[in-house]
Design an enzyme around this catalytic site. Sequence first.
Site, mmCIF file in Angstrom:
data_model
loop_
_atom_site.group_PDB
_atom_site.id
_atom_site.type_symbol
_atom_site.label_atom_id
_atom_site.label_comp_id
_atom_site.label_asym_id
_atom_site.label_seq_id
_atom_site.Cartn_x
_atom_site.Cartn_y
_atom_site.Cartn_z
ATOM 1 N N HIS A 70 0.826 -1.221 0.000
ATOM 2 C CA HIS A 70 0.000 0.000 0.000
ATOM 3 C C HIS A 70 0.858 1.269 0.000
ATOM 4 C CE1 HIS A 70 0.179 0.205 4.534
ATOM 5 N NE2 HIS A 70 0.132 1.486 4.270
ATOM 6 N N ASP A 116 0.043 -7.466 1.881
ATOM 7 C CA ASP A 116 0.507 -6.078 1.819
ATOM 8 C C ASP A 116 2.043 -6.023 1.824
ATOM 9 O OD1 ASP A 116 0.486 -3.345 1.805
ATOM 10 O OD2 ASP A 116 -0.170 -3.108 3.887
ATOM 11 N N SER A 206 4.273 2.354 8.111
ATOM 12 C CA SER A 206 3.956 1.249 7.199
ATOM 13 C C SER A 206 5.158 0.806 6.387
ATOM 14 C CB SER A 206 2.867 1.666 6.226
ATOM 15 O OG SER A 206 1.636 1.583 6.862
HETATM 16 N N1 ARG Z 1 -1.336 2.297 7.336
HETATM 17 C C1 ARG Z 1 -0.363 2.997 8.118
HETATM 18 C C2 ARG Z 1 0.725 3.541 7.203
HETATM 19 O O1 ARG Z 1 0.490 3.619 6.007
HETATM 20 C C3 ARG Z 1 0.173 2.147 9.232
HETATM 21 C C4 ARG Z 1 -0.794 2.075 10.326
HETATM 22 C C5 ARG Z 1 -0.354 1.191 11.419
HETATM 23 N N2 ARG Z 1 -1.337 1.372 12.419
HETATM 24 C C6 ARG Z 1 -1.329 0.776 13.585
HETATM 25 N N3 ARG Z 1 -2.258 1.101 14.415
HETATM 26 N N4 ARG Z 1 -0.432 -0.085 13.896
HETATM 27 O O2 ARG Z 1 1.761 4.020 7.615
#
Ligand code: ARG
Length: 253
Positions: A70, A116, A206
Amino acid sequence: MFIQWIFLISSATLISSATLISSKWIPERIVGGHLVSIESVPWQASLLKEDEHYCGAVIYSETVVLTAAHCVRDPSPSLYSVRVGSSSSIIGGQVVKALRVLKHDKYGQPFQYSNDIAVIQLQCSLQMGVGVSSIPLADSSPRLGSSVSVSGWGKIGLFKGGSELLLGTTVAIVNQKACQKSHFGRVSKDMICAAALGKDSCGGDSGGPLVSSGKLVGLVSFGGLICANPFRPGVYANVAELKPWILRTIQSL
Ligand code: ARG
């Protein structure tokens, strides 16, 4: 802010992070995190999109890094580069451009964050050394309750920005079924969940590493709107499960 940051950067190299934290010079950090130096997590990379920190990444070899699929939704290699060997997300270390970006072919199936993971091949080799090294992939998933560490330059809380200095924290592997329930069923076998009271990865982390006993067990993937929400564990791409795809993909480069 800038002055404060310069101060932090220079003092972080002089004084141990423990001293910084105990003296409370940094009032707020990644939900429950602490400063970590790149030397202690030398596999950590920052994925830059159009020259700005966008996501975390992990050094697999001199020419390959892993990140979350992503994070490379638009897979044009020219958009991306990685910074390695720096505890800062904006200066220092080596910056190397991406040559190829390969997302998992089943990314987004059956759930939004399934599979992912992406492999990024670099245009030139990273100079391995202090603060720059690869990490082996785990062969099996860490056991329930085991302690795992996560690091990154992501958000330090709700409505807060990212951290310019690398932060890390320790969380524990949680029950898969319970995690699945907490995330409305959208957790598949290629994911692993971890949580701890008041500690979590967050937006901007992420693609970064989840590590257990010196092996890469996960990549930061998702976790709901609010980080460190006790009802929503952090969800990570499960590296042991995705290992066959990773190896096949790297072999094909
Ligand atoms: N989707 C987020 C990103 O693109 C990461 C989120 C991780 N969240 C969590 N509560 N551990 O960086």
